[in-house]
Scaffold this motif. Sequence first.
Motif: not given
Length: 142
Positions: A120-133
């Motif tokens: 996920a990191y290598s593809e540039g994904e982000i973790v949203c501030p609101v969980p599970w969105t």
Amino acid sequence: MGRLIKNHWARLIILTASAYQIGGAIEGFIWPKVFWDFMTDNLNGSVNPVPVLQILNLLLGLLGLAWEWPLKYVAGSLAHRSIEFRLIFYPLSALLSMLLYQGTDPALYYLIGIGVYFWAYSEGEIVCPVPWTLPKRSEYKV
């Protein structure tokens, strides 16, 4: 069909690993055993008479659950949104889980989850501030 959001998948894998790590730590209090005792007896002092390894596994498992679910005061924080922090923290959890006999399965789950987080990191994904969105869609220019 939509795209696979790998950080959500990794979050589920790490949640499973954390829950198993907590269970292994509790079981380790009852039957203290180091996984590598067939090779050396040097690590037996970490589980008997003071259960240091079990306590560390219990704390890291609880921290993993609180971080991945996440609790209200953790959600949206810098540590919660950072995949890099996860890629630094979870190998330590996997190592400590690997040392305990009851924690070998969670260690394998941690390694799989770390691999998916790295993907996920290598593809540039982000973790949203609101969980599970889901992240907002960007405008694609064709």
